[in-house]
Design an enzyme around this catalytic site. Structure first.
Site, mmCIF file in Angstrom:
data_model
loop_
_atom_site.group_PDB
_atom_site.id
_atom_site.type_symbol
_atom_site.label_atom_id
_atom_site.label_comp_id
_atom_site.label_asym_id
_atom_site.label_seq_id
_atom_site.Cartn_x
_atom_site.Cartn_y
_atom_site.Cartn_z
ATOM 1 N N CYS A 93 -3.522 -1.141 -6.218
ATOM 2 C CA CYS A 93 -2.213 -0.517 -5.984
ATOM 3 C C CYS A 93 -1.209 -0.918 -7.084
ATOM 4 C CB CYS A 93 -1.717 -0.841 -4.576
ATOM 5 S SG CYS A 93 -0.447 0.307 -4.016
ATOM 6 N N HIS A 151 -6.223 0.789 -1.178
ATOM 7 C CA HIS A 151 -6.299 -0.616 -0.737
ATOM 8 C C HIS A 151 -7.649 -0.903 -0.078
ATOM 9 C CE1 HIS A 151 -2.264 -2.330 -1.393
ATOM 10 N NE2 HIS A 151 -1.823 -1.094 -1.238
ATOM 11 N N GLU A 205 -9.083 -3.686 0.402
ATOM 12 C CA GLU A 205 -9.029 -4.873 1.277
ATOM 13 C C GLU A 205 -8.511 -4.520 2.670
ATOM 14 O OE1 GLU A 205 -6.741 -4.027 -0.766
ATOM 15 O OE2 GLU A 205 -4.814 -4.581 0.103
#
Ligand code: MN
Length: 253
Positions: free
Chosen positions: A115, A216, A218
């Site tokens: 990001c 994202h 994660e």
């Protein structure tokens, strides 16, 4: 390599929003990053704004570097003045991320930007950003999803000769929490993935181990999403392989 690889994660320093301790600043990093590295087989080392020599000492112990998500990037870094829709910025955090990026790049440590980290890699190498995608690029759809962090928002289309194409099919679903995006791509980079509206969703350096994704992984991995795990595992595998090659070269020397 018998030992688990250590992945440094650059975190932001922000002011305490509660004002319980006036003037207090704190290191802020979503725990998802630490958990994602753990799930992919690595150990996370949180990196923060230290004197550059000290940062280098820590990076010398890292096998990889992740530049995390965060606030908008100071547009002066790509020679623009502020657009009215620019979000919050913190130049000190941007400078720290650039220091970490430059050190890791010089040390040959693989880097993954997520990001803001992805956008910062582009800016630090001479590229620019849309300060506000929707008002500056009328073709772009809404890239700041309403759903939860592990929900899908849109497809990305993987370029056939990219790093991502080594382990992803032609298209995958990702989440999307950004109102900025790459405008001019830095010269030394190529596009790894695009969304249907033409927004650059992933990049890679033409000849160095530097990668960026606008989504994202994660956060997707907090719900054990397969493609997110694959990305983190492949990045960590890359960090290990690079070390093994260097150890091999050392032995030959
Ligand atoms: Mn997006």
């Amino acid at each position: 390599m018998a030992l688990k690889p250590i992945i440094g994660i650059a975190a932001q320093i922000l002011k305490d929003p509660s004002d319980q301790f006036i003037g207090q600043r704190y290191v802020r990093l979503n725990e998802d990053y630490i958990e994602a590295i753990k799930k992919a087989g690595g150990i996370a080392m949180v990196l923060t704004d230290l004197p550059i020599k000290d940062l280098e000492v820590l990076l010398l112990r890292c096998d990889g570097l992740i530049l995390s998500g965060g606030w908008d990037i100071d547009p002066l870094l790509y020679r623009e003045t502020e657009h009215s829709k620019l979000g919050r910025i913190n130049r000190k955090n941007d400078d720290f991320f650039i220091d970490a990026l430059n050190l890791a790049e010089n040390l040959g440590i693989p880097i993954l930007g997520i990001c803001k980290g992805h956008q910062l890699i582009n800016v630090a190498h001479g590229g620019s950003l849309y300060q506000d995608l929707e008002s500056q690029n009328t073709k772009a759809f809404h890239h700041f999803q309403k759903g939860n962090r592990a929900d899908y928002s849109h497809f990305v289309f993987i370029e056939s000769d990219s790093w991502l194409s080594q382990f992803y099919p032609e298209q995958i679903l990702v989440n999307s929490f950004h109102h900025q995006a790459i405008k001019k791509l830095a010269d030394d980079f190529k596009i790894s993935a695009l969304s249907k509206d033409g927004v650059i969703e992933a990049i890679e350096h033409k000849n160095k181990p530097i990668f960026g994704v606008q989504w994202h992984p994660e956060m997707l991995l907090s719900e054990n999403e397969e493609n997110a795990l694959l990305l983190m595992k492949r990045f960590i595998r890359y960090c290990i392989d690079r070390n093994e090659i260097e150890e091999e070269l050392d032995r030959i020397d």
